[in-house]
Structures are given as structure tokens and as C-alpha cells.
Design a protein around this motif. Structure first.
Motif, PDB file in Angstrom:
ATOM      1  N   LEU A   1       0.858  -1.186   0.000  1.00  0.00           N
ATOM      2  CA  LEU A   1       0.000   0.000   0.000  1.00  0.00           C
ATOM      3  C   LEU A   1       0.895   1.237   0.000  1.00  0.00           C
ATOM      4  O   LEU A   1       1.626   1.479   0.975  1.00  0.00           O
TER       5      LEU A   1
ATOM      6  N   ARG B   1       1.033   3.859   2.935  1.00  0.00           N
ATOM      7  CA  ARG B   1       1.241   3.349   4.287  1.00  0.00           C
ATOM      8  C   ARG B   1       2.723   3.047   4.493  1.00  0.00           C
ATOM      9  O   ARG B   1       3.412   2.629   3.561  1.00  0.00           O
TER      10      ARG B   1
ATOM     11  N   GLU C   1       2.922   0.012   8.879  1.00  0.00           N
ATOM     12  CA  GLU C   1       1.484  -0.069   8.614  1.00  0.00           C
ATOM     13  C   GLU C   1       1.166  -1.147   7.577  1.00  0.00           C
ATOM     14  O   GLU C   1       0.136  -1.821   7.671  1.00  0.00           O
ATOM     15  N   ASN C   2       2.046  -1.318   6.590  1.00  0.00           N
ATOM     16  CA  ASN C   2       1.856  -2.372   5.594  1.00  0.00           C
ATOM     17  C   ASN C   2       1.917  -3.752   6.236  1.00  0.00           C
ATOM     18  O   ASN C   2       1.096  -4.622   5.949  1.00  0.00           O
TER      19      ASN C   2
ATOM     20  N   PHE D   1      -1.106  -4.543   8.365  1.00  0.00           N
ATOM     21  CA  PHE D   1      -2.393  -4.475   7.681  1.00  0.00           C
ATOM     22  C   PHE D   1      -3.233  -5.758   7.811  1.00  0.00           C
ATOM     23  O   PHE D   1      -4.425  -5.690   8.139  1.00  0.00           O
TER      24      PHE D   1
ATOM     25  N   GLU E   1      -4.765  -5.889  11.120  1.00  0.00           N
ATOM     26  CA  GLU E   1      -5.853  -4.909  11.216  1.00  0.00           C
ATOM     27  C   GLU E   1      -7.140  -5.491  10.628  1.00  0.00           C
ATOM     28  O   GLU E   1      -8.228  -5.356  11.200  1.00  0.00           O
ATOM     29  N   MET E   2      -6.996  -6.189   9.467  1.00  0.00           N
ATOM     30  CA  MET E   2      -8.147  -6.812   8.820  1.00  0.00           C
ATOM     31  C   MET E   2      -8.736  -7.924   9.687  1.00  0.00           C
ATOM     32  O   MET E   2      -9.928  -8.215   9.626  1.00  0.00           O
TER      33      MET E   2
ATOM     34  N   ARG F   1      -4.734  -2.664  18.341  1.00  0.00           N
ATOM     35  CA  ARG F   1      -3.689  -1.815  17.754  1.00  0.00           C
ATOM     36  C   ARG F   1      -2.311  -2.069  18.386  1.00  0.00           C
ATOM     37  O   ARG F   1      -1.306  -2.188  17.684  1.00  0.00           O
TER      38      ARG F   1
ATOM     39  N   ARG G   1      -0.996  -5.624  17.335  1.00  0.00           N
ATOM     40  CA  ARG G   1      -0.571  -5.737  15.930  1.00  0.00           C
ATOM     41  C   ARG G   1       0.722  -4.955  15.680  1.00  0.00           C
ATOM     42  O   ARG G   1       1.553  -5.369  14.887  1.00  0.00           O
TER      43      ARG G   1
ATOM     44  N   ARG H   1       4.861  -9.066   5.878  1.00  0.00           N
ATOM     45  CA  ARG H   1       3.404  -8.939   5.969  1.00  0.00           C
ATOM     46  C   ARG H   1       2.733 -10.311   5.978  1.00  0.00           C
ATOM     47  O   ARG H   1       1.790 -10.550   6.741  1.00  0.00           O
TER      48      ARG H   1
END
Length: 346
Positions: free
Chosen positions: A124, A127, A131-132, A135, A138-139, A144, A147, A183
Motif C-alpha cells: 500500500l 502506508r 502499517e503495511n 495491515f 488490522e483486517m 492496535r 498488531r 506482511r
């Protein structure tokens, strides 16, 4: 030819899997007589992307699927993860038929058990690295703080510590690939699918990523299905290699056995430029001693013929004892047979 290797309690098992594209593939498959060739199926107006494939994949195994473009390797992996539905046959993950799963059950399976890395990194752009990587968590709806902790852990694991706040555009191709790997690891998958993840990288970075990948596999012991069209890459990474052509598996075996005994002319073409002595290990040539005395120091079963070159040339014993890692004698190596491989006579 399908997989001849018996695997007890396989993590992934596919039996007689077909994926046909065309007007009414299920009806066509049901009416099929015998085992028609790829060309015969094409003449009937269908494309056999996967053709009657049976494979078992053991826990912790790295199976490399390879073949030329259009051979069906990527389609097969998408069948194993049910990214696409099969036309016929059966795919089981941990004994569960994934074709019988509801959409929710399938999403849960992918989110909790499967990691996927593809040739296009799919990062992304707006991000950060952190953050990538976070992700997919998060899904999943993960807290927070949790993760973030998990993302930082896998970022360190793939050697990107200090680049957490970088954006994808600020990273090299190899670093972007590491983000993709991190990821997919963030969800702690049991099964890891990788579709030509290093093919877009230049040779030096590609070699570095292979080394990194082997290091990670040594630490994590995942069950891995890895796609490549590069035979050298397959030889470096694989426990077993499945070579595909026209949707079918031509041969599935260890790298040693594929190089030493190619099952078809097509497989032989893949292996003809390979220096056999750097692939074949002493254990593959080891035969029972049957009570015959063998003298002198043993050679290591895990050593390649190339690694044993100096000893093979200078040693005058006809049969060399071969020992496992624990020092136990497992048989004997015929020196002349090994020399024939070393010198290219076999």
C-alpha cells in the motif's frame, strides 16, 4: 505422472485435481474418457490449466513447483488455496476438504493459516512499512498495540529494523520484497504460498533473498509451496520439486533424484545443463553394505559429490563408508559411480 512419495498425515493433499476453462467444464470433465492430452482438450474448446494432479505436502516441507510460463504452476497454487475453485478432484488442508467450506470459513482459513507472497509486492503506497506489515492483523480485527508489537517483531526478523516509518517508494526492490514477506509472516501462517517472489529482482539481490528465505525457513519451519521457473533457485530451496508441463506434473521428487533419474524427456531437458555433482548427495548413491567390511573414515551422507571431489580423486578404496549426522553408518558409496558423476561421465 503424479507424486510417488508417500506422506503420512499431509498438511495439503490434492487428489486428481482438474481446472478447466471453457463453456461447461464440469459437464465436459464428467463425460471425459481416459486421460486426454492438453492438445486434445484444447481442440475440444477447453484449456486444461491443471490436469489430473495428485500431490501430498508434508508438514514443514518446502515443495517447489516449477515449469515454463503457462505450465499451470500458478493456477495449481490458486487451487490449493481455493483462490479459484477446481473443476474436479479434491483438495484437503489438515484433512478438511476446502471445497466444502463456506465463504466465511474459507476467509478464516486464509486469515489464520495461510500466508501468500506474489511477484507483485502489492504494498500500500501511502502506508509505512510498519502499517503495511500490520495491515492483515488490522483486517483480522486485532488490537492496535498487539498488531504493532507483532509487526515490529517480523520487521526485525526480515532485517528491516530501522525502516519502520519508510514508505514503499523509499525502499529498494529487495527491501520491498522483504516487506511483502514480513506482511505474510505477521499472521503466523502454518502454510506459506509464494508465487515467483524473487523473479523481479536483480541476480545479486535475488541470491541475498534466497539466503534470507532459507534462514527464515530454518527458524520457522513453515510448510511452503514456492513457485519458480528458475531451476537453480529450485535446487537451492527445495526439499522436493514438482515439474509441470501443460497443466500436469511430469515428476515430483527430491532435487537429487530428479537430476539423477529424470522421469520424462521434458524433465531431462530441464536438468541437462545442471552440474550433477553439486546437486547429488552421497546419501542418494549409498547402497547397503550387506555385511561386507568397510574400512577407514566415512564420508558425510549430506555432502555433495562436488564437496567430496578431493577425497574421491585421492582415495583408493572401492567402497567408501557413508555416515549420517549422528555418526551411524548407513551404507557404502561406490567410488567409481561417484567419480563418473563428478567427471560428467554419468
Amino acid at each position: 505422472m503424479n507424486d510417488p512419495t508417500p506422506v503420512s498425515n499431509p498438511v495439503i493433499s490434492c487428489k486428481n485435481v482438474w481446472k478447466l476453462f471453457g463453456g461447461n467444464p464440469e459437464k465436459y470433465l464428467a463425460a471425459m474418457q481416459g486421460r486426454p492430452s492438453f492438445e486434445e482438450i484444447r481442440r475440444d474448446g477447453y484449456i486444461a490449466a491443471v490436469r489430473d494432479v495428485s500431490l501430498d505436502i508434508a508438514r514443514g516441507e518446502m515443495l517447489v513447483i516449477m515449469g515454463l510460463s503457462g505450465s499451470g504452476k500458478s493456477t495449481l497454487v490458486r487451487c490449493l488455496s481455493r483462490l479459484i475453485d477446481i473443476t474436479g478432484g479434491e483438495v484437503k488442508v489438515d484433512g478438511q476438504d476446502i471445497m466444502g467450506l463456506s465463504e466465511k470459513e474459507l476467509i478464516d482459513l486464509r486469515r489464520n493459516k495461510m500466508g501468500m507472497v506474489f511477484q507483485s509486492f502489492g504494498l500500500l503506497p501511502h502506508r509505512t512499512v510498519l502499517e503495511n506489515v500490520a495491515f492483515p492483523l488490522e483486517m483480522r480485527g486485532q488490537d492496535r498495540h498487539d498488531r504493532r508489537e507483532r509487526a515490529l517483531e517480523v520487521i526485525k526478523l526480515v532485517g528491516l529494523e530501522g525502516r519502520e516509518e519508510y514508505f514503499p517508494r523509499e525502499l529498494s526492490g529487495g527491501q520491498q520484497q522483504r516487506v511483502g514477506i514480513a506482511r505474510s509472516l505477521a499472521i503466523e501462517p502454518d502454510i506459506w504460498f509464494l508465487d515467483e517472489p524473487f523473479s523481479a529482482l536483480d541476480p545479486l539481490i535475488r541470491r541475498e533473498m534466497q539466503d534470507e528465505f532459507l534462514r527464515l525457513q530454518g527458524m520457522l519451519g513453515k510448510t511452503i509451496v514456492f513457485i519458480t521457473h528458475d531451476f537453480d533457485e529450485a535446487l537451492r530451496l527445495a526439499d522436493r520439486i514438482a515439474i509441470m508441463k501443460d497443466g500436469a506434473v511430469e515428476q515430483c521428487d527430491t532435487p537429487d533424484k530428479i537430476v539423477l533419474n529424470p522421469a520424462t524427456e521434458y524433465v531431462a531437458k530441464f536438468t541437462e545443463e545442471i552440474e550433477k555433482s553439486r546437486v547429488i548427495h552421497a546419501r542418494v548413491l549409498t547402497r547397503p553394505i550387506n555385511g561386507h567390511a568397510v574400512e577407514g573414515a566415512p564420508v558425510a551422507a549430506d555432502a555433495t559429490i562436488l564437496q567430496l571431489a578431493r577425497q574421491l580423486v585421492s582415495d583408493n578404496r572401492e567402497i567408501l563408508p557413508v555416515a549420517a549426522k549422528d555418526g551411524s553408518l548407513i551404507g557404502g558409496l561406490n567410488r567409481q559411480e561417484a567419480l563418473d558423476i563428478l567427471l560428467g561421465a554419468k
